[in-house]
Design a protein around this motif. Structure first.
Motif, PDB file in Angstrom:
ATOM      1  N   ARG A 107     -12.729  -3.506  -8.876  1.00  0.00           N
ATOM      2  CA  ARG A 107     -11.497  -3.769  -8.135  1.00  0.00           C
ATOM      3  C   ARG A 107     -10.427  -2.766  -8.566  1.00  0.00           C
ATOM      4  O   ARG A 107      -9.271  -3.111  -8.763  1.00  0.00           O
ATOM      5  N   THR A 109      -8.075   0.708  -8.236  1.00  0.00           N
ATOM      6  CA  THR A 109      -7.321   1.431  -7.214  1.00  0.00           C
ATOM      7  C   THR A 109      -7.640   2.924  -7.266  1.00  0.00           C
ATOM      8  O   THR A 109      -7.497   3.612  -6.263  1.00  0.00           O
ATOM      9  N   THR A 130     -12.254  -3.021  -1.810  1.00  0.00           N
ATOM     10  CA  THR A 130     -11.135  -3.100  -0.863  1.00  0.00           C
ATOM     11  C   THR A 130      -9.815  -2.681  -1.481  1.00  0.00           C
ATOM     12  O   THR A 130      -8.871  -2.365  -0.762  1.00  0.00           O
ATOM     13  N   THR A 131      -9.737  -2.669  -2.826  1.00  0.00           N
ATOM     14  CA  THR A 131      -8.491  -2.284  -3.503  1.00  0.00           C
ATOM     15  C   THR A 131      -8.372  -0.772  -3.656  1.00  0.00           C
ATOM     16  O   THR A 131      -7.312  -0.276  -4.053  1.00  0.00           O
ATOM     17  N   GLU A 133      -7.693   3.012  -3.600  1.00  0.00           N
ATOM     18  CA  GLU A 133      -6.691   3.876  -2.985  1.00  0.00           C
ATOM     19  C   GLU A 133      -7.027   5.356  -3.165  1.00  0.00           C
ATOM     20  O   GLU A 133      -6.607   6.177  -2.356  1.00  0.00           O
ATOM     21  N   VAL A 153     -12.412   0.725   3.928  1.00  0.00           N
ATOM     22  CA  VAL A 153     -11.449   0.719   2.819  1.00  0.00           C
ATOM     23  C   VAL A 153     -10.113   1.220   3.358  1.00  0.00           C
ATOM     24  O   VAL A 153      -9.717   2.363   3.140  1.00  0.00           O
ATOM     25  N   THR A 154      -9.432   0.373   4.053  1.00  0.00           N
ATOM     26  CA  THR A 154      -8.228   0.798   4.781  1.00  0.00           C
ATOM     27  C   THR A 154      -7.053   1.124   3.872  1.00  0.00           C
ATOM     28  O   THR A 154      -6.071   1.702   4.329  1.00  0.00           O
ATOM     29  N   ASN A 155      -7.130   0.765   2.578  1.00  0.00           N
ATOM     30  CA  ASN A 155      -6.066   1.128   1.637  1.00  0.00           C
ATOM     31  C   ASN A 155      -6.225   2.546   1.100  1.00  0.00           C
ATOM     32  O   ASN A 155      -5.350   3.034   0.382  1.00  0.00           O
ATOM     33  N   LEU A 156      -7.325   3.208   1.435  1.00  0.00           N
ATOM     34  CA  LEU A 156      -7.628   4.512   0.866  1.00  0.00           C
ATOM     35  C   LEU A 156      -6.568   5.537   1.254  1.00  0.00           C
ATOM     36  O   LEU A 156      -6.265   5.726   2.431  1.00  0.00           O
ATOM     37  N   ARG A 157      -6.025   6.197   0.224  1.00  0.00           N
ATOM     38  CA  ARG A 157      -5.023   7.234   0.449  1.00  0.00           C
ATOM     39  C   ARG A 157      -5.581   8.639   0.211  1.00  0.00           C
ATOM     40  O   ARG A 157      -5.279   9.552   0.955  1.00  0.00           O
ATOM     41  N   ASN A 179      -4.232   5.229   6.403  1.00  0.00           N
ATOM     42  CA  ASN A 179      -3.326   5.444   5.277  1.00  0.00           C
ATOM     43  C   ASN A 179      -3.655   6.704   4.483  1.00  0.00           C
ATOM     44  O   ASN A 179      -3.023   6.968   3.457  1.00  0.00           O
TER      45      ASN A 179
END
Length: 880
Positions: A107, A109, A130-131, A133, A153-157, A179
């Motif tokens: 989990r 980032t 899912t966490t 980034e 993984v929509t939080n991926l930056r 993102n």
């Protein structure tokens, strides 16, 4: 700290082969528990804990950073048991093995594994974090397709995947990564077109797609990426394209579009991008002049070499003091400029039409400014003057490189490009970082390199002569040990006189290690007076090992020697003999070529009535040269089938169309008449569900039919993708085929006829059609009839002999097809044991077929029995 966590950390430490931790239940709170280290900018070790749990009585590890420590173990799955871990950074080590699927339980980032020896594929389970980034996997040995699950993984930056061996295309599900701020895929075999959905990544600030196998054009949706500050795309395949619309990217700082087949003019709106510092548009087909809107820009680098720019070079460019490269263009005039202007490369920048009014170095091909009488050249690239093997090598010590041209008495060199991501000064010469294990260590102890393009020129050589070019290489920037400094992969191309002689050249691989000197020899004919050696980076290999900015072409020394007798000014006896023999062979080949093109030799007389008829039909005509090129000269690897007519090959025409080529075998019993008949019948049958005949080829003893290529190897499989039989869905068609084979065994194929027809149809015609359909749907190519045989069967000219098919009760459609293939093998066995041979059977039928046919109790045995006498024959075109 809980004891169980200490055990987990101990297992992790052991698996990593980590010697920096001093573990105990109090490691989080003791000063030396995790031995924090930091030095030289690339090495860092630190573990972070949160001890606020259970009223400050329990600690959990939240951050693990172990960078540049040369850990030599593997990735332990036990990391997943650290349930409070937020960051895991193991960059620049020597870890091998694969990424554990258990990492999907993390989990974190941030997950960074940059610069290791990790192989295998990215586990699909990574898409379960899912966490996440930041996912940083640069500079490894990862391969296979990119996991589509990462699109969840929509939080991926940040997604950094450069310098790996990925293939396939960028998954469509990545369109969900709205993102993303950074996406890097340099130096992999990722293919396909740059997807339109990159327009969804509106938060993107950096996009790197250099050195892939992707195709242009750059999609118009790129105009939606208004937040981009760095855009790097290079080496796109495909047709030429216009300059992409970047007008809304007002914050661009770096713009590199190298070798992207861009045509048209440089858009003036780029002059309004005040933040732009690095502009590179090299190796395109840009025309027009340098926009005057560029005058107020504060560019650090403006690299426009290898285009077709015209007009006058503005004075403000010559006076700017910037690093400017305008070499290899077609400028028509400019203020008189010297051959070695500081920070400005103008080599070969003017067109031939300017005549002798400008310096020699500005003219195309850098012509000799004096008497051309040199015949040798020795350069110690990046080093001082030395003597090696009895020859004196000239020094090449200049540290210039981003846009530099430098000439000497008998040679010159040109360097272009900037290193991405390098914070300190750029490197254009280097000395060995490891021991040289080869003989002649002195010649391999220095080298010159470039981030993009490096050219050496031999000047004023005797014209029209052959020379031996020897290029010396040794990888001296990487180490030869089990550290991350040994993991760099340098790859580049080499061209001599415009001809590519080395592709994806990897010095370490070719020399079987670093610090090993090797050379490559090439015989080159110099028609003019200048010999050009071009080394250039195509975006492959690593860019961040051992640190950022160490990549691109590298060369140790150059030796050019004559292949002719210098004392007489002519060729050596051996060379003369070789040239005479070669010239005679070439002359003979030219004569034969002229006779062949004139139709005098190597061709059968096309006035043959039967074959001439083929050319009069409504079909295309292909040359044998086209078909040989398409099939790689009928390479066995492209063979996709074999029939009575002959072999069938897969091919690709020059325009990319995939074809199937049916070649008449010398052993085939099909003659010219049947060949022409097949062309005529297939040309006359036009239907979306029939394979198309593109044309034929008739040259010499070659009779070829060129069809469209169907990816599937069975008509039954192909039918799944077609809406035929009254647009029956796939599932119903599978069901229909099953019943067709069952009913065939029972003699009740007519039960397949649509009840809506009632009795208003010819039962014989229907039986004939259904049996032919079963023949054509056989998974074995050798058991399918030729098109000429099919038409003859449907016309009732020959009997239909359908195979007897046994079913095994399986329901899965893939298993059905395997059963069909087994059936085909059984059928061939029955044929081989029959009384009559295949050839005898063919002779009795009076027509050639592409494979053996099996007798069946429901086959229609005679021409008279199968012929329809009623008006119901319209059923035939309805079912085809």
């Amino acid at each position: 700290m809980l004891f169980v966590t200490v055990q987990v950390l101990q297992t992790i430490s052991t698996t990593l082969q980590n010697r920096y931790w001093n573990l105990s239940p109090r490691a989080c709170i003791e000063p030396n528990g995790f031995n924090r280290t930091f030095w030289e900018g690339n090495v860092y070790s630190g573990v972070g804990c949160n001890c606020s749990f259970n009223n400050n009585t329990v600690c959990h590890v939240t951050h693990i950073e172990m960078q540049g420590l040369n850990l030599t173990g593997t990735l332990p799955p036990e990391f997943a048991r650290l349930t409070h871990l937020q960051e895991l950074d193991l960059s620049r080590n020597y870890l091998n093995g694969s990424i554990p699927a258990a990492f999907g339980q993390l989990r974190v980032t941030i997950l960074s594994l940059l610069g290791n020896r990790l192989g295998g594929t990215i586990p699909e389970e990574i898409g379960n974090i899912t966490t996440l980034e930041e996912l940083v996997l640069d500079s490894n040995l990862l391969e296979g397709n990119l996991p589509a699950n990462l699109g969840s993984v929509t939080n991926l930056r940040r997604l950094l995947l450069s310098a790996n061996n990925f293939n396939g295309t960028i998954p469509v599900r990545y369109s969900n990564l709205r993102n993303l701020t950074t996406f890097r895929i340099d130096g992999s075999r990722i293919s396909g077109r740059i997807p339109d959905f990159i327009g969804n990544w509106t938060s993107l600030t950096r996009l790197d797609m250099q050195g892939t196998s992707m195709e242009g054009p750059i999609p118009t949706t790129i105009s939606l990426l208004r937040n981009l500050t760095e855009l790097r795309i290079s080496d796109l395949r495909g047709p030429s394209t216009n300059f992409p619309n970047l007008e809304n990217m007002t914050g661009l700082q770096v713009l590199i579009l190298r070798n992207c087949s861009i045509v048209g003019t440089i858009p003036p709106y780029l002059g309004a991008v005040s933040a732009l510092r690095n502009l590179e548009l090299t190796f395109n087909m840009l025309s027009g002049g340098i926009p005057d809107s560029f005058r107020p820009m504060t560019l650090n680098f403006m690299l426009l070499s290898h285009n077709s720019l015209t007009g006058e070079i503005p004075n403000w460019v010559l006076d700017s003091g910037r690093n400017v490269d305008l070499s290899y263009n077609n400028f028509t005039q400019s203020r008189q400029a010297g051959c070695q202007t500081s920070n400005i490369n103008l080599a070969a920048s003017h067109s031939a039409s300017v005549g002798n009014s400008i310096s020699w170095c500005l003219r195309p091909d850098l012509p000799c400014p004096r008497n051309a009488n040199y015949h040798t050249l020795f350069i110690n690239c990046g080093g001082g003057r030395i003597t090696y093997e009895g020859n004196e090598y000239e020094e090449n010590l200049s540290g210039e490189g981003p846009s530099h041209f430098e000439s000497h008495d008998r040679w010159a060199y040109s360097s272009t490009g900037t290193y991405m991501g390098r914070q300190s000064g750029s490197i254009f010469t280097t000395t060995n970082h490891t021991s040289i294990v080869s003989s002649g260590a002195e010649i391999y102890s220095t080298a010159r390199l470039s981030p993009s393009s490096l050219k050496f020129y031999g000047l004023c050589l005797r014209s029209g002569r052959s020379y031996r070019v020897r290029l010396h290489f040794a990888e001296i920037m990487y180490t030869n040990d089990s550290t991350f400094s040994s993991l760099g992969r340098r790859m580049f191309d080499v061209a001599i006189q415009g001809r590519v002689v080395l592709t994806d050249f990897d010095i370490t691989r070719e020399a079987n290690g670093v610090g090993r000197g090797i050379f490559r020899d090439f015989d080159v004919l110099v028609n003019g007076t200048t010999l050009e050696i071009h080394l250039y980076w195509t975006g492959k290999g690593t860019t961040a090992i051992p640190d950022r900015g160490v990549y691109g072409p590298l060369i140790s020394a150059i030796a050019i020697t004559p292949n002719f007798d210098v004392s007489t000014g002519g060729l050596s006896v051996g060379a003369i003999v070789g040239i005479v023999i070669s010239s005679f062979v070439v002359l003979v080949l030219l004569i034969l070529l002229v006779l062949w093109l004139g139709g005098c030799i190597f061709r059968k007389d096309l006035e043959d009535k039967e074959l001439r008829g083929a050319l009069e039909l409504q079909t295309g005509y292909f040359t044998l040269r086209q078909i040989k090129a398409a099939t790689n000269n009928f390479d066995i690897a492209n063979k996709i089938g074999e029939g009575g007519f002959g072999p069938v090959y897969k091919g690709v025409l020059s325009d990319g169309v995939v074809i199937a080529v049916k070649q008449l075998s010398a052993k085939s019993k099909q003659g010219n008449r049947e060949f022409v008949n097949e062309i005529g019948m297939i040309s006359a049958l036009q239907h979306p569900n029939l394979v198309k005949l593109f044309g034929c080829c008739i040259e010499g003893n070659q009779l070829l039919l060129i069809y469209e290529y169907l990816e599937n190897n069975s008509l039954a499989r192909a039918l799944f993708g077609k809406y035929i039989f009254y647009k029956i869905p796939k599932e119903e068609f599978v069901y229909l085929l099953d019943w067709a084979y069952v009913l065939q065994e029972q003699g009740n194929l007519l039960d397949l006829v649509d009840p809506i027809l009632g009795s208003n149809y010819s039962k014989k015609e229907a039986m004939r059609m259904l049996n032919v359909a079963l023949l054509c749907a056989n998974p074995s190519p050798t058991l399918r009839p030729s098109m000429s045989a099919v038409v003859s069967m449907l016309d009732g000219k020959i009997p239909v002999q359908a195979p007897l098919v046994k079913r095994d009760g399986m329901t899965n459609e893939d298993i059905r097809f395997r059963a069909f293939e087994t059936l085909s093998q059984d059928s061939q066995t029955r044929v081989s044991s029959s009384t009559f041979s295949q050839d005898t059977a063919r002779e009795q039928r009076g027509v050639s077929m592409d494979g053996p046919w099996v007798d069946s109790s429901v086959s229609l045995s005679s021409k008279e029995e199968t012929r329809d006498h009623g008006p119901e024959s319209k059923l035939l075109p309805d079912l085809i």
